[in-house]
Every structure is written in structure tokens, then in C-alpha cells.
Design a protein around this motif. Structure first.
Motif, mmCIF file in Angstrom:
data_model
loop_
_atom_site.group_PDB
_atom_site.id
_atom_site.type_symbol
_atom_site.label_atom_id
_atom_site.label_comp_id
_atom_site.label_asym_id
_atom_site.label_seq_id
_atom_site.Cartn_x
_atom_site.Cartn_y
_atom_site.Cartn_z
ATOM 1 N N VAL A 1 0.829 -1.205 0.000
ATOM 2 C CA VAL A 1 0.000 0.000 0.000
ATOM 3 C C VAL A 1 0.863 1.255 0.000
ATOM 4 O O VAL A 1 2.080 1.197 0.211
ATOM 5 C CB VAL A 1 -0.957 0.039 1.216
ATOM 6 C CG1 VAL A 1 -1.907 -1.148 1.208
ATOM 7 C CG2 VAL A 1 -0.165 0.090 2.526
ATOM 8 N N GLY A 2 0.210 2.372 -0.232
ATOM 9 C CA GLY A 2 0.867 3.670 -0.223
ATOM 10 C C GLY A 2 0.929 4.283 1.165
ATOM 11 O O GLY A 2 0.473 3.689 2.154
ATOM 12 N N PRO A 3 1.457 5.499 1.266
ATOM 13 C CA PRO A 3 1.687 6.112 2.582
ATOM 14 C C PRO A 3 0.417 6.444 3.358
ATOM 15 O O PRO A 3 0.389 6.281 4.575
ATOM 16 C CB PRO A 3 2.474 7.378 2.244
ATOM 17 C CG PRO A 3 2.175 7.652 0.798
ATOM 18 C CD PRO A 3 1.988 6.315 0.157
ATOM 19 N N LEU A 4 -0.627 6.918 2.684
ATOM 20 C CA LEU A 4 -1.844 7.290 3.406
ATOM 21 C C LEU A 4 -2.516 6.053 3.993
ATOM 22 O O LEU A 4 -3.010 6.073 5.123
ATOM 23 C CB LEU A 4 -2.802 8.032 2.467
ATOM 24 C CG LEU A 4 -3.911 8.836 3.150
ATOM 25 C CD1 LEU A 4 -3.328 9.955 4.005
ATOM 26 C CD2 LEU A 4 -4.859 9.430 2.111
ATOM 27 N N GLU A 5 -2.531 4.966 3.225
ATOM 28 C CA GLU A 5 -3.095 3.705 3.709
ATOM 29 C C GLU A 5 -2.257 3.174 4.880
ATOM 30 O O GLU A 5 -2.789 2.572 5.819
ATOM 31 C CB GLU A 5 -3.141 2.682 2.579
ATOM 32 C CG GLU A 5 -4.087 3.034 1.449
ATOM 33 C CD GLU A 5 -3.609 4.188 0.553
ATOM 34 O OE1 GLU A 5 -4.454 4.805 -0.128
ATOM 35 O OE2 GLU A 5 -2.377 4.472 0.540
ATOM 36 N N GLY A 6 -0.942 3.427 4.799
ATOM 37 C CA GLY A 6 -0.047 2.995 5.860
ATOM 38 C C GLY A 6 -0.182 3.791 7.142
ATOM 39 O O GLY A 6 0.388 3.416 8.178
ATOM 40 N N GLU A 7 -0.914 4.902 7.096
ATOM 41 C CA GLU A 7 -1.188 5.690 8.292
ATOM 42 C C GLU A 7 -2.569 5.384 8.871
ATOM 43 O O GLU A 7 -2.952 5.935 9.899
ATOM 44 C CB GLU A 7 -1.105 7.179 7.957
ATOM 45 C CG GLU A 7 0.280 7.635 7.532
ATOM 46 C CD GLU A 7 0.277 9.051 6.975
ATOM 47 O OE1 GLU A 7 -0.814 9.659 6.893
ATOM 48 O OE2 GLU A 7 1.357 9.547 6.599
ATOM 49 N N GLY A 8 -3.323 4.522 8.198
ATOM 50 C CA GLY A 8 -4.686 4.219 8.612
ATOM 51 C C GLY A 8 -4.748 3.171 9.708
ATOM 52 O O GLY A 8 -3.723 2.655 10.176
ATOM 53 N N PRO A 9 -5.952 2.792 10.116
ATOM 54 C CA PRO A 9 -6.138 1.864 11.240
ATOM 55 C C PRO A 9 -5.699 0.436 10.940
ATOM 56 O O PRO A 9 -5.530 -0.353 11.870
ATOM 57 C CB PRO A 9 -7.647 1.933 11.510
ATOM 58 C CG PRO A 9 -8.247 2.413 10.233
ATOM 59 C CD PRO A 9 -7.240 3.328 9.620
ATOM 60 N N LEU A 10 -5.522 0.080 9.655
ATOM 61 C CA LEU A 10 -5.149 -1.291 9.300
ATOM 62 C C LEU A 10 -3.671 -1.433 8.964
ATOM 63 O O LEU A 10 -3.254 -2.437 8.386
ATOM 64 C CB LEU A 10 -5.994 -1.766 8.100
ATOM 65 C CG LEU A 10 -7.510 -1.681 8.249
ATOM 66 C CD1 LEU A 10 -8.194 -2.280 7.033
ATOM 67 C CD2 LEU A 10 -7.984 -2.367 9.521
ATOM 68 N N ASP B 1 6.172 6.933 -0.074
ATOM 69 C CA ASP B 1 5.621 8.027 -0.875
ATOM 70 C C ASP B 1 4.852 7.457 -2.055
ATOM 71 O O ASP B 1 4.997 6.286 -2.421
ATOM 72 C CB ASP B 1 6.717 8.981 -1.359
ATOM 73 C CG ASP B 1 7.697 8.302 -2.310
ATOM 74 O OD1 ASP B 1 7.324 8.099 -3.475
ATOM 75 O OD2 ASP B 1 8.812 7.975 -1.881
ATOM 76 N N LEU B 2 4.034 8.304 -2.663
ATOM 77 C CA LEU B 2 3.159 7.859 -3.750
ATOM 78 C C LEU B 2 3.905 7.366 -4.980
ATOM 79 O O LEU B 2 3.373 6.592 -5.760
ATOM 80 C CB LEU B 2 2.220 9.004 -4.153
ATOM 81 C CG LEU B 2 0.898 9.136 -3.405
ATOM 82 C CD1 LEU B 2 0.130 10.330 -3.930
ATOM 83 C CD2 LEU B 2 0.062 7.875 -3.523
ATOM 84 N N HIS B 3 5.133 7.817 -5.179
ATOM 85 C CA HIS B 3 5.898 7.384 -6.349
ATOM 86 C C HIS B 3 6.446 5.962 -6.203
ATOM 87 O O HIS B 3 6.915 5.387 -7.188
ATOM 88 C CB HIS B 3 7.051 8.358 -6.623
ATOM 89 C CG HIS B 3 6.627 9.558 -7.409
ATOM 90 N ND1 HIS B 3 6.368 10.774 -6.818
ATOM 91 C CD2 HIS B 3 6.398 9.728 -8.740
ATOM 92 C CE1 HIS B 3 6.005 11.648 -7.754
ATOM 93 N NE2 HIS B 3 6.022 11.035 -8.920
ATOM 94 N N CYS B 4 6.376 5.410 -5.007
ATOM 95 C CA CYS B 4 6.805 4.023 -4.777
ATOM 96 C C CYS B 4 8.195 3.762 -5.368
ATOM 97 O O CYS B 4 8.448 2.714 -5.979
ATOM 98 C CB CYS B 4 5.793 3.031 -5.351
ATOM 99 S SG CYS B 4 4.122 3.223 -4.696
ATOM 100 N N GLU B 5 9.073 4.773 -5.227
ATOM 101 C CA GLU B 5 10.453 4.687 -5.693
ATOM 102 C C GLU B 5 10.570 4.604 -7.219
ATOM 103 O O GLU B 5 11.583 4.139 -7.743
ATOM 104 C CB GLU B 5 11.165 3.499 -5.036
ATOM 105 C CG GLU B 5 11.138 3.546 -3.511
ATOM 106 C CD GLU B 5 11.587 2.255 -2.873
ATOM 107 O OE1 GLU B 5 12.138 1.381 -3.585
ATOM 108 O OE2 GLU B 5 11.373 2.099 -1.649
ATOM 109 N N GLU B 6 9.535 5.065 -7.932
ATOM 110 C CA GLU B 6 9.544 5.051 -9.391
ATOM 111 C C GLU B 6 9.439 6.485 -9.928
ATOM 112 O O GLU B 6 9.211 7.433 -9.180
ATOM 113 C CB GLU B 6 8.387 4.203 -9.934
ATOM 114 C CG GLU B 6 8.444 2.740 -9.528
ATOM 115 C CD GLU B 6 9.587 1.983 -10.179
ATOM 116 O OE1 GLU B 6 10.144 2.492 -11.181
ATOM 117 O OE2 GLU B 6 9.928 0.885 -9.707
ATOM 118 N N SER B 7 9.568 6.622 -11.257
ATOM 119 C CA SER B 7 9.645 7.960 -11.859
ATOM 120 C C SER B 7 8.290 8.524 -12.290
ATOM 121 O O SER B 7 8.186 9.709 -12.601
ATOM 122 C CB SER B 7 10.597 7.939 -13.062
ATOM 123 O OG SER B 7 10.136 7.003 -14.036
#
Length: 336
Positions: free
Chosen positions: A24-33, A43-49
Motif C-alpha cells: 500500500v501507499g503512505p496514506l493507507e499505511g497511516e490508517g487503522p489497518l 511516498d506515492l511514487h513508490c520509488e519510481e519515476s
């Protein structure tokens, strides 16, 4: 496999979920699950360009995590059933190019998570595959670019809008006994109640969820209380009360057991409007929290009803309404 009632497949030869993978992305990683996901990108770029490569990275991570947890590599998998929200299913296609597994590309919008599970289970029970991976993905920025306005545009949204989940979920299916069994699947019909607002997916998808749940219960001769949880995909704060009200009118009270993945994945104070949506929404919640709860014995039987808005930007521009569809899968405690 046998057909039960109008639209339900009952898997009489057991099919099991061997392993799952979620990213998952960062916002999902800050959620309750957050503690139920296998990998969280910072970050949203997931280490990509670019955004599309980021979504591809999410599915790659989910699939390879699923394989690693099962202790196999892709050479042992017969079929890859994959879908996403982008034109021509490009995320699934490009991931399949790297995996080298025979591909069935699938599209049911946000309902694709359970569409892939249902189809994969049917093919395994029929003997056409021994092991299959079902995978889906979505990314907030790729979906906004394709279906609405690029995030860089900074367009304002109403409270009825949903927030596309950035993530990917994968599940490995086979006939080898495991803690999670796929018992049945109900294939949904396309429902259209003339909703035309692309910023109100909950209202567009709720009738499809209502119809599929109702048909499933009638086909199986069950009542809602036969399940510990009935979880819809991404109706969120707008569509969830609608589906509960529609079912109650038919004599099915799900108010005590209904959950929505789009509401479970985020905290109420996160900037997600009415809640989550996207292919990954039902996938990462199901393959993370809900199947883990099944394995632990918190639940014995759950019904996952993934919901999809079959919208096209071109059709919206031509003043068409938004059809919806929902596919349901029953997961039960397995034999291990």
C-alpha cells in the motif's frame, strides 16, 4: 463445482487461499489497518519515476510477497488473473510480462478483486490449473489522471467523492488444504439506477451490491446472520447506508454485520472525503485484516462483496449514466 440457484457457484471440490500479499501507499499505511499490510511505501511514487510505474511496483511487490510467503516462485503457478483500473489493464499486463505466467486479464472496475478470485477458483476446481494467482491494483494518482482530473490540477471535490486506494493485493489459490477456504461465489449483474455524477460512486454501486447480496442469500438459502461479516468493497459513507436500507426493505437486516472496506481502511479524520475506493480497496482489506481474522478464528465465515462502477470518461462526456456491478465470494475457515 455446481451452480446453486440463479447466479452462485458452489465449490464442492475445496479451493483454498494458500497465501496473500499486500502493498500500500503512505496514506493507507497511516490508517487503522497499517499493521495488517505486508509492505508500506513511504511516498506515492513508490520509488519510481511516474505514477503508472508506481502502480506497477505495487502489484509486483504484492505478487512476489504472496509467492515468498507460499515458498514457491512463479514457475509453479499455472495462471495469473490480474486487473486494474487503467486502459487495457496495463498494470496487470506489464507485471505479467515480467512474471512469465499465462495471463487472463480481467476487468470489473473495483469489483475485480472478487471477480479474479471467483474465476480462479472455478478454473482450479475444474482442473484447468493447479495453482493460480489473483491480483489487482489501483493508485490514487493514476486513477485521477484517467477518470477525473490529474492531481496536479488541484480540482475541488464534493464530500460524496471517494478516494482511490493506492495499493495492490494478491492471493494464491490451489486445492492444497490451508486455513482459508473459498466456499462459493455469486456473479453479479450490471445494475444502473441512472446515477450520472462521477463524484458519487457510492450511490452508483449500492444497487449492484444490494442485488448481489440479495441473490446470494436466496441462492444459498441463507440469512445475513449466517455470516460473521458481510463486507462491501467501496460504497463508503454514501453507499453503505443505501445498501443497508435496500436490503432491509427485502427483509434482510445486515446492520449488525455489515462493514465497508472503504470505511475500514482510513481513519475518519484522514483527507479521503467519503472513504476509500479502487481495485485495491477490497483486496488489501480482505487479504490483510479480514482473512487474518478468519485464520485466527475471530470469524468462521465471511462474505466479501466487491463493488465496481463501470464508468468511462467518454461515456460521462456523452451524458451516459454509470452502471455498477458487484461480485461476492464466501471465505470460510479451512482445514488446517
Amino acid at each position: 463445482m455446481g451452480k446453486t440457484g440463479k447466479q452462485t457457484w458452489s465449490f464442492t471440490k475445496p479451493v483454498y487461499v494458500q497465501s496473500t500479499g499486500t502493498a500500500v501507499g503512505p496514506l493507507e499505511g497511516e490508517g487503522p489497518l497499517k499493521d495488517t499490510f505486508d509492505y508500506i511505501y513511504k511516498d506515492l511514487h513508490c520509488e519510481e519515476s511516474n505514477w503508472e510505474l508506481a502502480e506497477r511496483a505495487l502489484m509486483n511487490k504484492a505478487v512476489h510477497t504472496c509467492l515468498q510467503k507460499a515458498g514457491i516462485d512463479q514457475s509453479g503457478v499455472d495462471l495469473f488473473l490480474a486487473g486494474d483500473l487503467l486502459n487495457q489493464n496495463v498494470t496487470g499486463n506489464y507485471v505479467a510480462r515480467q512474471l512469465g505466467i499465462p495471463l487472463l486479464g480481467m476487468f470489473g472496475a473495483c469489483s475485480t478483486s472478487m471477480e479474479t478470485i471467483a474465476t480462479g477458483s472455478a478454473l482450479i476446481e475444474a482442473g484447468y490449473a493447479k495453482q493460480a494467482i489473483a491480483a489487482v491494483s489501483s493508485h490514487n494518482a493514476t486513477a485521477e489522471r484517467q477518470f477525473r482530473y490529474p492531481t496536479e490540477y488541484g480540482g475541488q471535490k464534493p464530500k460524496t467523492a471517494t478516494f482511490t486506494v493506492t495499493g495492490s493485493g494478491a492471493a494464491l489459490l490451489s486445492t492444497a488444504p490451508s486455513p482459508v477456504r473459498v466456499e462459493a461465489a455469486t456473479i453479479g449483474k450490471v445494475m444502473d439506477y441512472n446515477i450520472t455524477d462521477p463524484f458519487d460512486m457510492g450511490s452508483a454501486m449500492a444497487p449492484a451490491a444490494w442485488d448481489t447480496i440479495k441473490v446470494h442469500l436466496e441462492d444459498m438459502g441463507r440469512v445475513p446472520q449466517d455470516y460473521d461479516v458481510i463486507a462491501t468493497g467501496d460504497l463508503s459513507a454514501v453507499g453503505s447506508p443505501i445498501v443497508r436500507d435496500l436490503l432491509k426493505q427485502d427483509g434482510f437486516d445486515v446492520s449488525e454485520i455489515h462493514e465497508d472496506c472503504g470505511l475500514l481502511i482510513y481513519h475518519s479524520d484522514q483527507p479521503v472525503f467519503s472513504g476509500g475506493s479502487g481495485c485495491a480497496c477490497s483486496a488489501v482489506v480482505t487479504y490483510g485484516k479480514l482473512l487474518n481474522d478468519l485464520k485466527k478464528g475471530t470469524y468462521n465465515k465471511i462474505l466479501i462483496v466487491a463493488t465496481g462502477a463501470l464508468m468511462s470518461p467518454m461515456m460521462i462526456q456523452q451524458k451516459e449514466s454509470i452502471p455498477g456491478i458487484a461480485h461476492a465470494v464466501v471465505f470460510t475457515k479451512g482445514d488446517v
